[in-house]
Design a protein around this motif. Structure first.
Motif, PDB file in Angstrom:
ATOM      1  N   UNK A   1       0.820  -1.243   0.073  1.00 34.23           N
ATOM      2  CA  UNK A   1      -0.024   0.136  -0.048  1.00 34.23           C
ATOM      3  C   UNK A   1       0.987   1.462  -0.102  1.00 34.23           C
ATOM      4  N   UNK A   2       2.087   1.192   0.541  1.00 36.84           N
ATOM      5  CA  UNK A   2       2.842   2.305   0.522  1.00 36.84           C
ATOM      6  C   UNK A   2       3.546   2.688  -0.889  1.00 36.84           C
ATOM      7  N   UNK A   3       3.299   1.806  -1.538  1.00 38.49           N
ATOM      8  CA  UNK A   3       3.578   2.355  -3.162  1.00 38.49           C
ATOM      9  C   UNK A   3       2.785   3.442  -3.582  1.00 38.49           C
ATOM     10  N   UNK A   4       1.643   3.524  -3.201  1.00 38.00           N
ATOM     11  CA  UNK A   4       0.658   4.613  -3.665  1.00 38.00           C
ATOM     12  C   UNK A   4       0.956   6.007  -2.867  1.00 38.00           C
ATOM     13  N   UNK A   5       1.651   7.022  -3.026  1.00 39.19           N
ATOM     14  CA  UNK A   5       1.836   8.126  -2.484  1.00 39.19           C
ATOM     15  C   UNK A   5       0.417   8.929  -2.102  1.00 39.19           C
ATOM     16  N   UNK A   6      -0.631   8.546  -3.065  1.00 34.16           N
ATOM     17  CA  UNK A   6      -1.991   9.246  -2.925  1.00 34.16           C
ATOM     18  C   UNK A   6      -2.721   8.788  -1.748  1.00 34.16           C
ATOM     19  N   UNK A   7      -2.458   7.757  -1.408  1.00 32.92           N
ATOM     20  CA  UNK A   7      -3.194   7.160  -0.278  1.00 32.92           C
ATOM     21  C   UNK A   7      -2.494   6.889   1.002  1.00 32.92           C
ATOM     22  N   UNK A   8      -1.232   6.727   1.177  1.00 31.65           N
ATOM     23  CA  UNK A   8      -0.780   6.711   2.512  1.00 31.65           C
ATOM     24  C   UNK A   8       0.857   7.558   2.549  1.00 31.65           C
ATOM     25  N   UNK A   9       1.054   7.771   3.868  1.00 32.68           N
ATOM     26  CA  UNK A   9       2.188   8.575   4.038  1.00 32.68           C
ATOM     27  C   UNK A   9       2.986   7.750   5.106  1.00 32.68           C
ATOM     28  N   UNK A  10       2.413   7.336   6.124  1.00 34.39           N
ATOM     29  CA  UNK A  10       3.160   6.548   7.324  1.00 34.39           C
ATOM     30  C   UNK A  10       1.995   5.739   7.787  1.00 34.39           C
ATOM     31  N   UNK A  11       2.448   4.461   7.743  1.00 30.25           N
ATOM     32  CA  UNK A  11       1.502   3.389   8.379  1.00 30.25           C
ATOM     33  C   UNK A  11       2.191   2.774   9.659  1.00 30.25           C
ATOM     34  N   UNK A  12       1.524   2.801  10.598  1.00 28.52           N
ATOM     35  CA  UNK A  12       2.119   2.251  11.938  1.00 28.52           C
ATOM     36  C   UNK A  12       1.587   0.889  11.972  1.00 28.52           C
ATOM     37  N   UNK A  13       2.472   0.020  12.942  1.00 25.98           N
ATOM     38  CA  UNK A  13       2.162  -1.433  13.272  1.00 25.98           C
ATOM     39  C   UNK A  13       1.666  -1.359  14.705  1.00 25.98           C
ATOM     40  N   UNK A  14       0.532  -1.999  15.132  1.00 22.21           N
ATOM     41  CA  UNK A  14       0.344  -2.107  16.353  1.00 22.21           C
ATOM     42  C   UNK A  14       0.175  -3.837  16.584  1.00 22.21           C
ATOM     43  N   UNK A  15       1.476  -4.204  17.251  1.00 22.01           N
ATOM     44  CA  UNK A  15       1.557  -5.739  17.442  1.00 22.01           C
ATOM     45  C   UNK A  15       0.477  -6.201  18.142  1.00 22.01           C
ATOM     46  N   UNK A  16      -0.051  -5.658  19.229  1.00 24.32           N
ATOM     47  CA  UNK A  16      -1.053  -6.201  20.032  1.00 24.32           C
ATOM     48  C   UNK A  16      -2.378  -6.160  19.255  1.00 24.32           C
ATOM     49  N   UNK A  17      -2.722  -5.608  17.870  1.00 21.58           N
ATOM     50  CA  UNK A  17      -4.011  -5.576  17.476  1.00 21.58           C
ATOM     51  C   UNK A  17      -4.264  -6.674  16.578  1.00 21.58           C
ATOM     52  N   UNK A  18      -5.095  -7.811  16.919  1.00 23.27           N
ATOM     53  CA  UNK A  18      -5.235  -9.066  16.275  1.00 23.27           C
ATOM     54  C   UNK A  18      -6.511  -8.915  15.486  1.00 23.27           C
ATOM     55  N   UNK A  19      -7.184  -8.244  15.772  1.00 23.48           N
ATOM     56  CA  UNK A  19      -8.533  -7.877  15.132  1.00 23.48           C
ATOM     57  C   UNK A  19      -8.505  -7.691  13.597  1.00 23.48           C
ATOM     58  N   UNK A  20      -7.420  -6.654  13.344  1.00 28.57           N
ATOM     59  CA  UNK A  20      -7.550  -6.175  11.726  1.00 28.57           C
ATOM     60  C   UNK A  20      -7.213  -7.474  10.949  1.00 28.57           C
ATOM     61  N   UNK A  21      -6.640  -8.561  11.271  1.00 30.54           N
ATOM     62  CA  UNK A  21      -5.929  -9.617  10.424  1.00 30.54           C
ATOM     63  C   UNK A  21      -5.099  -8.906   9.399  1.00 30.54           C
ATOM     64  N   UNK A  22      -5.265  -9.179   8.189  1.00 35.03           N
ATOM     65  CA  UNK A  22      -4.219  -8.577   7.210  1.00 35.03           C
ATOM     66  C   UNK A  22      -4.637  -7.312   6.691  1.00 35.03           C
ATOM     67  N   UNK A  23      -5.548  -6.586   7.357  1.00 41.23           N
ATOM     68  CA  UNK A  23      -6.129  -5.506   6.833  1.00 41.23           C
ATOM     69  C   UNK A  23      -5.572  -4.177   7.210  1.00 41.23           C
ATOM     70  N   UNK A  24      -5.808  -3.325   6.532  1.00 43.16           N
ATOM     71  CA  UNK A  24      -5.114  -1.821   7.016  1.00 43.16           C
ATOM     72  C   UNK A  24      -6.198  -0.897   7.281  1.00 43.16           C
ATOM     73  N   UNK A  25      -6.015  -0.450   8.508  1.00 45.40           N
ATOM     74  CA  UNK A  25      -7.373   0.536   9.071  1.00 45.40           C
ATOM     75  C   UNK A  25      -6.536   1.927   8.759  1.00 45.40           C
ATOM     76  N   UNK A  26      -7.627   2.641   7.980  1.00 42.45           N
ATOM     77  CA  UNK A  26      -7.172   4.138   7.386  1.00 42.45           C
ATOM     78  C   UNK A  26      -7.372   4.863   8.668  1.00 42.45           C
ATOM     79  N   UNK A  27      -6.614   5.679   8.774  1.00 41.83           N
ATOM     80  CA  UNK A  27      -6.499   6.745   9.795  1.00 41.83           C
ATOM     81  C   UNK A  27      -7.098   8.286   9.476  1.00 41.83           C
TER      82      UNK A  27
END
Length: 389
Positions: free
Chosen positions: A363-389
């Protein structure tokens, strides 16, 4: 513990032993970790970066065959102190930590070495002396931006820019945005930002840029005459001869000249921050920049590049290359964030759990959509999805 491992360009979630703090170390529960552009580079250019590291005397950089846990932009909660630590930062304290750790025979780079696992994991070992408590109730999300903001602060410090100088930031990825924010925190009155991406130009405005430019439509140097810069050699020659003619009647005119130079009355020039790191950009900037421009190279170009030295010589272009930051700059960046002197929350565009890291890299290859994506190692509910902030 669960951790994301990169090996032969592939990312996978695996189980590793929990880290145990050695002498002078502490273990943190990772609260947030940013995905850095250098992590993206490491995944695809690891062998080249390893060879380059050896050339500067650092033989411990991984190759593509080494399993590596990335992650050097992080904050966490102190869980355990190792022996020979002063324990002045108590267990349970939220901290950031400079990502460098002392091993038995050397200092290693956390998250950039097979022997110093990073924070793409539930826990990470850090050097206790490198920890900084998170002040003023700053959120863990923003605190995790301390490391890239320190990179921006270091670049600004090394530029020797003054408040009245014109700053031009070329490339508005996370590092470019950090440079913009730190320039405004320094009080630089005119900051021009240039990027092809409309999304990144919008983030540049939020970061404090006074003007944004789409290089497809206009050069960031197009208005050089408005700022009193010298754009052509005849103008520079005229300045030299004309100035001498004007002060010819002054007794001992050379004293007047020296006083004018000491007062900063010489030719004006911009300070350009190259934050792209793509072959050809540096020479393109030298071609378009006004005479006597100072170019601070912040972007890391991972390929061989070519410049024309004669072009830079004839225009008296000044090049400065910068890397990283000092522990003091890291501490200062954290406090600038915590005191509200630098706004950075808008840079966070997404959040993932460990199992979503591979998708985040894509997803970070698309500059129109993302700048900085954070990892929350405790979050197991997202699965492989990206929560948009």
């Amino acid at each position: 513990m669960k951790a994301v491992i990169c090996e032969n360009k592939a990312l996978r979630v695996d189980t590793l032993p929990d880290p145990k703090p050695e002498r002078g170390q502490a273990v943190l529960k990772v609260l947030r970790c940013g995905i850095c552009g250098s992590d993206l580079h490491m995944r695809t250019h690891c062998d080249h970066m390893s060879a380059l590291a050896k050339r500067v005397g650092y033989p411990f950089f991984p190759t593509s065959n080494d399993p590596v846990v990335f992650g050097h932009e992080f904050c966490g909660e102190v869980m355990e102190h190792g022996p020979r630590t002063n324990k002045k930062i108590k267990v349970g304290t939220r901290v950031c930590a400079v990502p460098m750790i002392r091993l038995k025979d050397r200092v290693d780079l956390t998250g950039l070495s097979p022997t110093a696992p990073g924070a793409y994991a539930e826990y990470v070992a850090v050097q206790a002396a490198m920890m900084e408590p998170i002040p003023n109730g700053l959120s863990s999300e923003v605190a995790a931006l301390t490391e890239p903001m320190a990179v921006g602060l270091h670049a600004v410090n090394k530029s020797d820019i003054k408040k009245g100088d014109v700053a031009i930031v070329v490339g508005c990825g996370p590092v470019g945005l950090a440079v913009i924010a730190m320039l405004k925190a320094r009080g630089v009155r005119t900051v021009i930002a240039s990027d092809f991406s409309a999304g990144r130009r919008a983030l540049a405005k939020q970061s404090g840029a006074d003007m944004v430019v789409n290089p497809s439509d206009n050069s960031p140097f197009a208005d050089w005459k408005d700022y009193g810069f010298i754009g052509e050699l005849p103008q520079l020659l005229e300045l030299g001869v004309g100035t001498r003619e004007k002060i010819d009647a002054v007794p001992k005119w050379w004293h007047a000249w020296r006083l004018a130079e000491a007062a900063g009355l010489g030719p004006k020039r911009p300070v350009v921050f190259e934050c792209v790191g793509v072959p050809g950009v540096l020479n393109h900037l030298m071609e378009g920049a006004p005479f006597m421009t100072r170019i601070v190279v912040v972007g890391v170009c991972m390929e061989a590049d070519r410049i024309e030295p004669a072009l830079a010589i004839n225009k008296e272009i000044e090049l400065r290359f910068v890397l990283g930051y000092t522990p003091l700059e890291y501490r200062d960046a954290l406090h600038l964030l915590a005191e509200g002197k630098v706004a950075a929350k808008h840079l966070i565009t997404g959040q993932v759990g460990l199992s979503g890291v591979a998708n985040a890299f894509d997803a970070l290859a698309n500059p129109e959509k993302h700048a900085k994506i954070l990892i929350n190692p405790s979050d197991t509910l997202l699965g492989d999805k990206i929560a948009v902030m």
